[in-house]
Enzyme design. Structure first.
Site, PDB file in Angstrom:
ATOM      1  N   LYS A  17       0.764  -1.158   0.227  1.00  0.00           N
ATOM      2  CA  LYS A  17      -0.098  -0.106   0.030  1.00  0.00           C
ATOM      3  C   LYS A  17       0.789   1.288   0.031  1.00  0.00           C
ATOM      4  CE  LYS A  17       0.977   1.115   4.457  1.00  0.00           C
ATOM      5  NZ  LYS A  17       1.728   2.336   4.953  1.00  0.00           N
ATOM      6  N   ASP A 145      -2.041  -1.855   9.828  1.00  0.00           N
ATOM      7  CA  ASP A 145      -2.223  -2.043   8.467  1.00  0.00           C
ATOM      8  C   ASP A 145      -2.749  -3.180   7.933  1.00  0.00           C
ATOM      9  OD1 ASP A 145      -1.188   0.754   8.229  1.00  0.00           O
ATOM     10  OD2 ASP A 145       0.841  -0.038   7.714  1.00  0.00           O
TER      11      ASP A 145
END
Length: 314
Positions: A17, A145
């Site tokens: 990401k 995350d």
């Protein structure tokens, strides 16, 4: 997807990401910071293959140096497998082979992608059939995350980044990632930000000033909905970038280099040190990749948003 325990590997792919936007609040009593961030999953993946075994183990290969990665109980993928086994009451183990491509300690959530992919792979391998919400609850216990690596796409993260709300993104955005030859410790970058704020109290600009309840700027959401790279470039922001610059001043020079080579904007992803450059389109991204590679930098062209952790092969 669930299956009965299999003799062949389950293959799951999960994305890295980038953080398009990141505001960081003040540290709480537990030392953690509330954040407001806009995540985008991009086409740089971790591949996890899981085989039935009597114990939980992990090994690594890939396009990056994996020699320093732990393979004991401190590894996040091992933690994910053991957490799922305890939760579902599974007595079996798993042999994990992880092919890594996301930079290590690079601010792109590679370890979180490994953990998310492991949850999906073990759920399929063991046939545990946990509901999606339960997998997300387990993911949040593993790290801030990890839930996003499960969902992918584009999302707003609040709290520690694990409370997710989908964000509409039209079309595809093209990025050139410059991978550093060094890592940055996430806790060290947060500590540096806290120190920076103390040192510059009363003088610090709004870019790194502590704020009570951080929020993602409306301009980010508008640019994503419009699918407009130029609008998004104007809205990119990361409070942690200033702390990363202090720890590694070369990152500031790198962003200047990328923008002078044609990037619409550059930003340190998460706690760094990976730098993400936004390009106007695919052709511009390829030209930028070539220019940065010519400067002897490791530059990768990726696009986003892409899907989260997903079974590729059973």
């Amino acid at each position: 997807m669930t299956i009965a325990a299999a003799d062949e590997a389950v293959h799951v792919r999960a994305p890295g990401k980038i953080n398009l936007f990141m505001r960081v609040g003040e540290a709480g009593g537990d030392g953690y910071h509330d954040v407001a961030t806009a995540y985008q999953a991009v086409s740089l993946y971790e591949d996890v293959r899981a085989w039935p075994d009597e114990r939980v183990s992990v090994s690594f290969t890939g396009s990056i140096d994996v020699s320093g990665l732990p393979t004991d109980g401190s590894n996040l993928a091992v933690k994910a497998a053991k957490l799922l086994a305890r939760t579902a009451g599974v007595p079996a183990g798993v042999r994990l082979e992880i092919e890594k491509h996301v930079p290590i300690a690079g601010g792109m959530g590679g370890g979180s992608a490994d953990a998310a992919a492991t949850l999906v792979a073990c759920d399929a391998l063991w046939g545990t059939g946990l509901p999606k919400d339960e997998l997300h609850r387990l993911a949040a216990r593993l790290g801030a995350d990890v839930p996003f690596a499960l969902t992918g796409g584009t999302a707003i993260g609040t709290g520690r980044g694990d409370r997710l709300s989908p964000a509409l993104a039209t079309g595809s955005f093209h990025w050139v990632l410059v991978v550093a030859e060094f890592g940055l410790s996430t806790p060290a970058v947060y500590r540096e930000l806290d120190l920076l704020r103390i040192e510059e109290a009363g003088r610090i600009g709004p870019a790194t000033a502590p704020i009570g309840s951080p929020v993602v700027a409306a301009a980010v959401l508008q640019a994503l909905r419009a699918g407009d790279a130029r609008l998004l470039a104007e809205a990119l922001h990361n409070d942690l970038q200033f702390a990363a610059f202090r720890l590694e001043p070369a990152l500031r020079e790198l962003i200047d280099l990328g923008e002078s080579a044609g990037a619409l904007a550059g930003i340190v992803s998460g706690s760094g040190p990976t730098v993400a450059f936004l390009a106007a389109d695919a052709e511009s991204a390829i030209e930028l990749q070539v220019a940065l590679s010519a400067a002897r930098l490791t530059a990768l062209h990726v696009h986003g948003p892409v899907h989260g952790a997903r079974v590729i092969h059973l």
